[in-house]
Enzyme design. Structure first.
Site, PDB file in Angstrom:
ATOM      1  N   GLU A 100       0.870  -1.175   0.000  1.00 58.89           N
ATOM      2  CA  GLU A 100       0.000   0.000   0.000  1.00 58.89           C
ATOM      3  C   GLU A 100       0.902   1.219   0.000  1.00 58.89           C
ATOM      4  O   GLU A 100       2.010   1.188   0.537  1.00 58.89           O
ATOM      5  CB  GLU A 100      -0.941   0.015   1.200  1.00 58.89           C
ATOM      6  N   TYR A 112       6.737   1.361  -8.545  1.00 54.88           N
ATOM      7  CA  TYR A 112       5.941   0.134  -8.455  1.00 54.88           C
ATOM      8  C   TYR A 112       5.328  -0.230  -9.810  1.00 54.88           C
ATOM      9  O   TYR A 112       5.329  -1.392 -10.209  1.00 54.88           O
ATOM     10  CB  TYR A 112       4.847   0.272  -7.397  1.00 54.88           C
TER      11      TYR A 112
END
Length: 144
Positions: A100, A112
């Site tokens: 997260e 990411y």
């Protein structure tokens, strides 16, 4: 890369503490040295400059934290940390990786996405901020 333990984590914890507006307590950070966790520090010239903490459960890994010291940001060290983390995942037979991230952390989100993580969910008002709350993005990478 140096595996963090209860005897050597203090410099890495300082990087974590300085890199977050609401860091984990030291005791919470120190709890990440049990069998299910993997925590590593990146060392350059005898100094810790980055870290990551991950939780491995069955065939899933969760990246709990990844951070680089402020004075070393922008040098590609997060990519090195991520590469080491993903290699650990593959060597442990993980099928998926979760994380997260704050919705405002565009640099991390870009890293990411380059690694193949995809957005799964947006959690409204998840993170505390000094002046309110911020959304969390839940992202997943499938390894197999």
């Amino acid at each position: 890369m140096i595996r963090l333990t209860s005897s050597n984590y203090h410099p890495a914890y300082e990087i974590h503490r300085q890199g977050h507006s609401h860091p984990w307590s030291e005791s919470m950070f120190a709890d990440c040295f049990t069998e299910q966790y993997r925590a590593y520090g990146l060392v350059l010239e005898d100094s810790y400059v980055g870290l990551y903490v991950a939780l491995f459960v069955l065939d899933e890994a969760t990246l709990m934290d990844i951070d680089v010291a402020m004075s070393f940001r922008g040098r590609g060290l997060s990519k090195q940390l991520m590469a080491h983390f993903l290699q650990q995942c593959k060597s442990k037979g993980m099928q998926s990786v979760w994380l997260e991230v704050r919705a405002s952390n565009l640099v991390a989100i870009g890293l990411y996405q380059k690694e193949g993580f995809v957005l799964i969910e947006r959690r409204k008002s998840y993170y505390e901020m000094n002046d309110g709350r911020e959304d969390a993005l839940i992202m997943k990478l499938t390894l197999v």
